[in-house]
Design a protein around this motif. Structure first.
Motif, PDB file in Angstrom:
ATOM      1  N   ARG A  43      10.823  -2.159  25.405  1.00  0.00           N
ATOM      2  CA  ARG A  43      10.017  -1.766  26.564  1.00  0.00           C
ATOM      3  C   ARG A  43       8.556  -1.712  26.151  1.00  0.00           C
ATOM      4  NH1 ARG A  43       8.051   2.924  29.321  1.00  0.00           N
ATOM      5  NH2 ARG A  43       8.384   2.863  31.579  1.00  0.00           N
ATOM      6  N   LEU A  44       7.716  -2.403  26.900  1.00  0.00           N
ATOM      7  CA  LEU A  44       6.284  -2.429  26.618  1.00  0.00           C
ATOM      8  C   LEU A  44       5.599  -1.186  27.184  1.00  0.00           C
ATOM      9  CD1 LEU A  44       5.518  -6.210  27.271  1.00  0.00           C
ATOM     10  CD2 LEU A  44       6.277  -5.077  25.170  1.00  0.00           C
ATOM     11  N   PRO A  45       4.422  -0.843  26.689  1.00  0.00           N
ATOM     12  CA  PRO A  45       3.766   0.404  27.107  1.00  0.00           C
ATOM     13  C   PRO A  45       3.461   0.479  28.595  1.00  0.00           C
ATOM     14  CG  PRO A  45       2.775  -0.418  25.080  1.00  0.00           C
ATOM     15  CD  PRO A  45       3.693  -1.495  25.571  1.00  0.00           C
ATOM     16  N   TRP A  46       3.420  -0.669  29.303  1.00  0.00           N
ATOM     17  CA  TRP A  46       3.113  -0.620  30.740  1.00  0.00           C
ATOM     18  C   TRP A  46       4.367  -0.729  31.611  1.00  0.00           C
ATOM     19  CZ3 TRP A  46       1.184  -4.219  27.300  1.00  0.00           C
ATOM     20  CH2 TRP A  46       1.647  -5.533  27.405  1.00  0.00           C
ATOM     21  N   GLY A  47       5.524  -0.332  31.068  1.00  0.00           N
ATOM     22  CA  GLY A  47       6.716  -0.154  31.880  1.00  0.00           C
ATOM     23  C   GLY A  47       7.521  -1.396  32.177  1.00  0.00           C
ATOM     24  N   VAL A  48       7.356  -2.451  31.386  1.00  0.00           N
ATOM     25  CA  VAL A  48       8.110  -3.692  31.574  1.00  0.00           C
ATOM     26  C   VAL A  48       9.094  -3.854  30.423  1.00  0.00           C
ATOM     27  CG1 VAL A  48       7.940  -6.212  31.653  1.00  0.00           C
ATOM     28  CG2 VAL A  48       6.267  -4.808  32.857  1.00  0.00           C
ATOM     29  N   LEU A  49      10.342  -4.205  30.762  1.00  0.00           N
ATOM     30  CA  LEU A  49      11.339  -4.520  29.746  1.00  0.00           C
ATOM     31  C   LEU A  49      11.235  -5.989  29.373  1.00  0.00           C
ATOM     32  CD1 LEU A  49      14.460  -2.697  31.224  1.00  0.00           C
ATOM     33  CD2 LEU A  49      13.067  -1.942  29.293  1.00  0.00           C
ATOM     34  N   ARG A 159       1.748  -6.830  35.669  1.00  0.00           N
ATOM     35  CA  ARG A 159       2.599  -6.218  34.647  1.00  0.00           C
ATOM     36  C   ARG A 159       3.530  -7.260  34.040  1.00  0.00           C
ATOM     37  NH1 ARG A 159       2.325  -0.676  34.719  1.00  0.00           N
ATOM     38  NH2 ARG A 159       1.180   0.118  36.523  1.00  0.00           N
ATOM     39  N   LEU A 160       4.153  -8.052  34.909  1.00  0.00           N
ATOM     40  CA  LEU A 160       5.063  -9.082  34.435  1.00  0.00           C
ATOM     41  C   LEU A 160       4.307 -10.240  33.786  1.00  0.00           C
ATOM     42  CD1 LEU A 160       7.679  -9.157  37.328  1.00  0.00           C
ATOM     43  CD2 LEU A 160       8.149  -8.652  34.937  1.00  0.00           C
ATOM     44  N   VAL A 161       3.214 -10.660  34.411  1.00  0.00           N
ATOM     45  CA  VAL A 161       2.441 -11.772  33.860  1.00  0.00           C
ATOM     46  C   VAL A 161       1.939 -11.423  32.459  1.00  0.00           C
ATOM     47  CG1 VAL A 161       0.366 -13.172  34.124  1.00  0.00           C
ATOM     48  CG2 VAL A 161       1.776 -12.639  36.132  1.00  0.00           C
ATOM     49  N   GLN A 162       1.350 -10.241  32.319  1.00  0.00           N
ATOM     50  CA  GLN A 162       0.844  -9.841  31.004  1.00  0.00           C
ATOM     51  C   GLN A 162       1.969  -9.726  29.981  1.00  0.00           C
ATOM     52  OE1 GLN A 162      -2.377  -9.518  29.954  1.00  0.00           O
ATOM     53  NE2 GLN A 162      -2.845 -10.415  31.951  1.00  0.00           N
ATOM     54  N   ALA A 163       3.144  -9.304  30.419  1.00  0.00           N
ATOM     55  CA  ALA A 163       4.267  -9.178  29.493  1.00  0.00           C
ATOM     56  C   ALA A 163       4.645 -10.526  28.896  1.00  0.00           C
ATOM     57  CB  ALA A 163       5.474  -8.553  30.200  1.00  0.00           C
ATOM     58  N   VAL A 164       4.821 -11.546  29.742  1.00  0.00           N
ATOM     59  CA  VAL A 164       5.265 -12.836  29.206  1.00  0.00           C
ATOM     60  C   VAL A 164       4.158 -13.530  28.408  1.00  0.00           C
ATOM     61  CG1 VAL A 164       7.018 -13.126  30.984  1.00  0.00           C
ATOM     62  CG2 VAL A 164       4.753 -14.128  31.339  1.00  0.00           C
ATOM     63  N   VAL A 165       2.905 -13.312  28.802  1.00  0.00           N
ATOM     64  CA  VAL A 165       1.795 -13.929  28.064  1.00  0.00           C
ATOM     65  C   VAL A 165       1.628 -13.265  26.709  1.00  0.00           C
ATOM     66  CG1 VAL A 165      -0.711 -14.264  28.037  1.00  0.00           C
ATOM     67  CG2 VAL A 165       0.594 -14.763  30.110  1.00  0.00           C
ATOM     68  N   ARG A 166       1.589 -11.952  26.680  1.00  0.00           N
ATOM     69  CA  ARG A 166       1.328 -11.250  25.426  1.00  0.00           C
ATOM     70  C   ARG A 166       2.531 -11.247  24.487  1.00  0.00           C
ATOM     71  NH1 ARG A 166      -2.346  -6.007  26.544  1.00  0.00           N
ATOM     72  NH2 ARG A 166      -2.645  -6.271  24.305  1.00  0.00           N
ATOM     73  N   MET A 167       3.723 -11.478  25.021  1.00  0.00           N
ATOM     74  CA  MET A 167       4.892 -11.638  24.160  1.00  0.00           C
ATOM     75  C   MET A 167       5.075 -13.091  23.705  1.00  0.00           C
ATOM     76  SD  MET A 167       6.433  -8.800  23.455  1.00  0.00           S
ATOM     77  CE  MET A 167       8.016  -9.412  22.866  1.00  0.00           C
ATOM     78  N   GLY A 168       4.249 -14.003  24.197  1.00  0.00           N
ATOM     79  CA  GLY A 168       4.359 -15.392  23.784  1.00  0.00           C
ATOM     80  C   GLY A 168       5.585 -16.097  24.324  1.00  0.00           C
ATOM     81  N   PHE A 169       6.053 -15.699  25.497  1.00  0.00           N
ATOM     82  CA  PHE A 169       7.286 -16.261  26.062  1.00  0.00           C
ATOM     83  C   PHE A 169       7.084 -17.612  26.727  1.00  0.00           C
ATOM     84  CE2 PHE A 169       9.468 -11.865  26.816  1.00  0.00           C
ATOM     85  CZ  PHE A 169       9.795 -11.808  25.482  1.00  0.00           C
TER      86      PHE A 169
END
Length: 207
Positions: A43-49, A159-169
């Motif tokens: 889980r990332l700090p901004w509430g996204v799994l 939230r979702l966009v930043q998650a996939v970008v910052r995780m390199g997905f």
């Protein structure tokens, strides 16, 4: 004996390294997903799994320190921290309602980061803005809305966009696509190298 199959080591290292960089105190959950396979969750700090499938064998559904799990990729699993996982998981893969070019998702995420950096340095309208306010405004913004065949509109927040970008997905090859999935109150972006899930209030926009 190592818990990871050889081909999954680099995937696990990439996933866990980014999780620890974003949150040094994060936990990671290994959930069996079939014979010889597990899904790695955090889980990332901004509430996204975030999740990624790996070839591995683990003794049941277990949670660990992400930092300790990263250090163990060539050996045995570390001590478990099962009581530190406090979040529900989506109960399935969900329904694909749209496919978006991965390049568009990456571009939206990178543009938002540039906007935040500029606002932090220069302010907005000549007035300084706090970093917390900037972060919250970024994450709550909805840059993408997709419409299903039943005229249901599905908002995709930063939230979702930043998650996939910052995780390199997101993959970098031309023509790569990102699936938008929904499952009850959950919305997901499923990419080449992992998925990000966010649980909303269960409501959707109709018409």
């Amino acid at each position: 004996m190592a818990w990871l199959a050889g081909s999954g080591r680099s995937d696990a290292v990439a996933f866990l390294s980014r999780v620890v960089r974003l949150d040094p105190g994060a936990v990671a959950r290994l959930r069996p997903g079939g014979e010889g396979a597990v899904t790695l969750w955090s889980r990332l700090p901004w509430g996204v799994l975030v999740s990624r499938a790996l070839p591995a064998t683990v003794p049941g559904d277990r949670t660990f320190s992400a930092r300790d799990l990263l250090a163990s990729v060539d050996g045995e699993l570390p001590a478990s921290r099962d009581t530190d996982w406090h979040w529900s998981l989506p109960a399935g893969a969900g329904e694909v309602v749209e496919r978006i070019p991965a390049a568009d998702v990456a571009r939206i995420g990178e543009a938002a980061e540039r906007t935040v950096r500029a606002a932090a340095a220069e302010g907005i309208g000549g007035r300084p803005v706090g970093s917390r306010m900037l972060r919250d405004a970024l994450l709550d913004h909805v840059p993408i809305t997709v419409t299903t065949e039943g005229d249901m509109r599905v908002p995709i927040s930063q939230r979702l966009v930043q998650a996939v970008v910052r995780m390199g997905f997101t993959a970098g090859a031309p023509g790569d696509l990102v699936d938008v999935r929904i499952l009850g109150p959950w919305t997901a972006l499923a990419c080449a190298y992992g998925s990000a899930w966010h649980r909303g209030d269960g409501s959707r926009l109709i018409g």
